[in-house]
Design a protein around this motif. Structure first.
Motif, short mmCIF file in Angstrom:
data_model
loop_
_atom_site.label_atom_id
_atom_site.label_comp_id
_atom_site.label_asym_id
_atom_site.label_seq_id
_atom_site.Cartn_x
_atom_site.Cartn_y
_atom_site.Cartn_z
N GLN A 23 0.83 -1.20 0.00
CA GLN A 23 0.00 0.00 0.00
C GLN A 23 0.87 1.26 0.00
N CYS A 72 2.40 1.80 -3.43
CA CYS A 72 1.41 2.30 -4.40
C CYS A 72 1.14 3.78 -4.18
N GLN A 73 1.02 4.19 -2.93
CA GLN A 73 0.80 5.61 -2.63
C GLN A 73 2.02 6.45 -3.03
N ARG A 95 4.29 5.70 -5.34
CA ARG A 95 4.39 5.72 -6.80
C ARG A 95 3.38 6.72 -7.39
N THR A 96 2.17 6.71 -6.88
CA THR A 96 1.14 7.63 -7.37
C THR A 96 1.53 9.08 -7.10
N ALA A 97 2.03 9.35 -5.90
CA ALA A 97 2.44 10.72 -5.55
C ALA A 97 3.62 11.16 -6.42
N THR A 98 4.54 10.26 -6.70
CA THR A 98 5.70 10.59 -7.53
C THR A 98 5.27 10.92 -8.95
N TYR A 99 4.40 10.08 -9.52
CA TYR A 99 3.92 10.35 -10.88
C TYR A 99 3.10 11.63 -10.94
N ALA A 100 2.33 11.92 -9.89
CA ALA A 100 1.54 13.16 -9.86
C ALA A 100 2.47 14.38 -9.80
N ARG A 112 10.34 -1.81 -12.77
CA ARG A 112 8.92 -1.83 -13.12
C ARG A 112 8.18 -3.04 -12.53
#
Length: 165
Positions: free
Chosen positions: A115, A118-119, A121-126, A154
């Motif tokens: 979890q 995933c959080q 990775r999402t924050a980094t991409y954002a 990946r």
């Protein structure tokens, strides 16, 4: 591993030693203690999981720590699956036994780290997407570093593989 010896070691001694000698730092690496267990790969995988869990509880993990966590859990689960008895196992076969508390903590931390990854990775991409919208901006150094590490790993914490375990 003898169950009656595991409970006090896991619930008491490990926590006492951690609090006394490693309250805010890493335990020694698995490589540093390998000679103490004759290089037993299962013991070292369990040791890695315990020490990684401790480390992630006392410091904010970097992207490399998160990737290392993935490799630690994959190695541990692969070794445990290898230890699983098959239908042809004899009564004299040695069976791995871990106390329920430890098993729960391993699974709980595995899912918690999934979890968290995933959080992250999402924050980094954002964060990268925000800078991509403005051609005059480049991503901050820590975002660029994280993107680089993520692109090189990946397969780390891939949903399909997590579900396999």
């Amino acid at each position: 591993f003898i169950p009656s010896e595991q409970q006090p070691q896991y619930s008491g001694v490990f926590r006492e030693i951690t609090a006394k000698y490693f309250p805010n730092t890493n335990w020694p690496s698995a490589e540093a203690i390998a000679s103490e267990c004759h290089g037993d790969t299962l013991f070292l995988a369990l040791y890695n999981e315990l020490t990684l869990r401790h480390l992630q509880s006392v410091k904010r993990p970097k992207v490399t720590d998160r990737i290392e966590g993935w490799h630690t859990y994959r190695q541990l689960f692969d070794l445990i699956l290898q230890e699983a008895p098959d239908e042809n196992a004899t009564a004299t076969s040695q069976t791995l036994f871990l106390i329920p508390d430890w098993c729960f903590d391993i699974m709980h931390e595995f899912l918690y780290q999934f979890q968290g990854f995933c959080q992250f990775r999402t924050a980094t991409y954002a964060a990268a997407a925000k800078t991509a919208e403005d051609p005059d901006k480049s991503p901050q150094a820590h975002v660029a570093e994280a993107l680089d590490v993520l692109s090189q790993n990946r397969d780390a914490w891939a949903v399909e593989t997590v579900l396999f375990y």
